[in-house]
Scaffold this motif. Structure first.
Motif, mmCIF file in Angstrom:
data_model
loop_
_atom_site.group_PDB
_atom_site.id
_atom_site.type_symbol
_atom_site.label_atom_id
_atom_site.label_comp_id
_atom_site.label_asym_id
_atom_site.label_seq_id
_atom_site.Cartn_x
_atom_site.Cartn_y
_atom_site.Cartn_z
ATOM 1 N N LYS A 277 0.863 -1.051 -0.100
ATOM 2 C CA LYS A 277 0.209 -0.149 -0.073
ATOM 3 C C LYS A 277 0.883 1.385 -0.087
ATOM 4 N N LEU A 278 1.730 1.436 0.992
ATOM 5 C CA LEU A 278 2.527 2.502 1.131
ATOM 6 C C LEU A 278 3.663 2.703 -0.079
ATOM 7 N N GLY A 279 4.092 1.523 -0.719
ATOM 8 C CA GLY A 279 4.967 1.589 -1.797
ATOM 9 C C GLY A 279 4.233 1.981 -3.171
ATOM 10 N N ALA A 280 3.141 1.673 -3.323
ATOM 11 C CA ALA A 280 2.465 1.840 -4.584
ATOM 12 C C ALA A 280 2.763 3.477 -4.913
ATOM 13 N N GLY A 281 3.209 3.208 -6.575
ATOM 14 C CA GLY A 281 3.567 4.528 -7.246
ATOM 15 C C GLY A 281 4.877 5.255 -6.431
ATOM 16 N N GLY A 282 5.337 4.515 -5.390
ATOM 17 C CA GLY A 282 6.689 5.247 -4.888
ATOM 18 C C GLY A 282 8.018 4.837 -5.820
ATOM 19 N N ASP A 283 9.159 5.183 -5.517
ATOM 20 C CA ASP A 283 10.309 4.971 -6.116
ATOM 21 C C ASP A 283 10.832 3.529 -5.892
ATOM 22 N N PRO A 284 10.715 2.769 -6.733
ATOM 23 C CA PRO A 284 11.289 1.187 -6.632
ATOM 24 C C PRO A 284 12.776 1.184 -6.266
ATOM 25 N N SER A 285 13.391 1.977 -6.696
ATOM 26 C CA SER A 285 15.100 2.345 -6.384
ATOM 27 C C SER A 285 15.204 2.380 -4.993
ATOM 28 N N ALA A 286 14.268 2.921 -4.365
ATOM 29 C CA ALA A 286 14.391 3.609 -2.824
ATOM 30 C C ALA A 286 14.116 2.531 -1.784
ATOM 31 N N ARG A 287 14.033 1.242 -2.117
ATOM 32 C CA ARG A 287 13.699 -0.113 -1.458
ATOM 33 C C ARG A 287 14.910 -0.863 -0.993
ATOM 34 N N GLN A 288 15.111 -0.710 0.322
ATOM 35 C CA GLN A 288 16.200 -1.605 0.471
ATOM 36 C C GLN A 288 15.968 -1.965 2.182
ATOM 37 N N CYS A 289 16.213 -3.283 2.790
ATOM 38 C CA CYS A 289 16.019 -3.370 4.047
ATOM 39 C C CYS A 289 14.879 -3.114 4.937
ATOM 40 N N GLY A 290 13.723 -3.012 4.190
ATOM 41 C CA GLY A 290 12.261 -2.547 4.800
ATOM 42 C C GLY A 290 12.187 -1.338 4.439
ATOM 43 N N TRP A 291 13.035 -0.387 4.001
ATOM 44 C CA TRP A 291 12.601 0.969 3.572
ATOM 45 C C TRP A 291 11.934 1.011 2.365
ATOM 46 N N LEU A 292 11.280 2.041 2.080
ATOM 47 C CA LEU A 292 10.430 2.462 0.955
ATOM 48 C C LEU A 292 10.134 3.902 0.860
ATOM 49 N N ALA A 293 10.193 4.470 -0.162
ATOM 50 C CA ALA A 293 9.637 5.946 -0.403
ATOM 51 C C ALA A 293 8.264 5.623 -1.205
ATOM 52 N N ASP A 294 7.373 6.408 -0.509
ATOM 53 C CA ASP A 294 6.169 6.405 -1.260
ATOM 54 C C ASP A 294 5.802 7.248 -2.367
ATOM 55 N N GLN A 295 4.561 7.501 -2.834
ATOM 56 C CA GLN A 295 4.531 8.265 -4.096
ATOM 57 C C GLN A 295 4.776 9.878 -3.945
ATOM 58 N N PHE A 296 4.745 10.049 -2.692
ATOM 59 C CA PHE A 296 5.006 11.540 -2.372
ATOM 60 C C PHE A 296 6.467 11.869 -2.016
ATOM 61 N N GLY A 297 7.226 10.565 -1.840
ATOM 62 C CA GLY A 297 8.731 10.783 -1.320
ATOM 63 C C GLY A 297 8.834 10.840 -0.141
ATOM 64 N N LEU A 298 8.134 10.487 0.987
ATOM 65 C CA LEU A 298 8.202 10.383 2.016
ATOM 66 C C LEU A 298 8.727 8.880 2.367
ATOM 67 N N SER A 299 9.824 8.638 3.386
ATOM 68 C CA SER A 299 10.319 7.232 3.701
ATOM 69 C C SER A 299 9.728 6.571 4.791
ATOM 70 N N TRP A 300 9.627 5.435 4.601
ATOM 71 C CA TRP A 300 8.610 4.343 5.641
ATOM 72 C C TRP A 300 9.836 3.307 5.681
ATOM 73 N N GLN A 301 9.883 2.626 6.849
ATOM 74 C CA GLN A 301 10.579 1.343 7.225
ATOM 75 C C GLN A 301 9.551 0.501 7.834
ATOM 76 N N ILE A 302 9.213 -0.704 7.090
ATOM 77 C CA ILE A 302 8.196 -1.577 7.374
ATOM 78 C C ILE A 302 9.104 -2.664 8.025
ATOM 79 N N VAL A 303 8.895 -2.861 9.318
ATOM 80 C CA VAL A 303 9.878 -3.732 9.970
ATOM 81 C C VAL A 303 9.149 -4.719 10.562
ATOM 82 N N PRO A 304 9.593 -5.976 10.796
ATOM 83 C CA PRO A 304 8.782 -6.988 12.090
ATOM 84 C C PRO A 304 9.175 -6.436 13.397
ATOM 85 N N LYS A 305 8.200 -6.683 14.187
ATOM 86 C CA LYS A 305 8.434 -6.327 15.629
ATOM 87 C C LYS A 305 9.710 -7.066 16.425
#
Length: 163
Positions: A97-125
């Motif tokens: 959901k957060l990665g939809a439309g975001g920059d695929p090259s900005a994805r590594q180790c649970g990090w992604l950039a969304d369609q607005f350029g905001l970075s998120w870390q999606i990590v297991p607890k």
């Protein structure tokens, strides 16, 4: 209990669009208030009266504000939001959901950039428990496995930790 500290995000013109996007992804989320630019101060803000200025919203109980402030400032991965997930299904949900439309090259180790350029870390607890003791062979294997992943895989991280 509300925190005294909350994120304030600067967008060019997409504050309301972004707030609606995020509210649609996280449970227990809502738009609180949409404030519009007045005629007063137009010589400083340069925005049309009635256009969206600030959107106050909540994501799973955390208050955020989003400003339509213009193109002067952009997001960078130097600031990101961590989403701790209990299950792989949660990781997959937020990643997709957060990665939809975001920059695929900005994805590594649970990090992604969304369609607005905001970075998120999606990590297991469980991740901090797996990598906390940097000297242990299990933690080294888990860290090595994580460094090879884009979307984090709980089972693969646990398997690497266990050896």
């Amino acid at each position: 209990m509300k925190s005294k500290i909350s994120p304030f995000l600067w967008f060019d013109t997409q504050a309301e669009e972004a707030a609606n996007f995020y509210v649609g992804i996280f449970p227990n989320s809502k738009i609180n208030v949409v404030t519009r630019y007045p005629d007063a101060g137009k010589e400083h803000h340069g925005k049309e009266a009635g256009s969206v200025m600030v959107v106050s919203f909540e994501l799973d109980g955390q208050t955020f504000s989003a400003l339509n402030g213009g193109p002067m400032f952009q997001f960078s991965c130097a600031v990101s939001f961590v989403v701790e997930c209990e299950t792989q299904e949660e990781i997959d949900h937020y990643w997709e959901k957060l990665g939809a439309g975001g920059d695929p090259s900005a994805r590594q180790c649970g990090w992604l950039a969304d369609q607005f350029g905001l970075s998120w870390q999606i990590v297991p607890k469980i991740l901090p428990d797996l990598v906390a003791d940097a000297g242990s062979p299990g933690a080294q294997r888990a860290m090595g496995a994580m460094m090879q992943m884009k979307r984090l895989d709980i089972a693969a991280l646990q398997k690497a930790y266990d050896g």
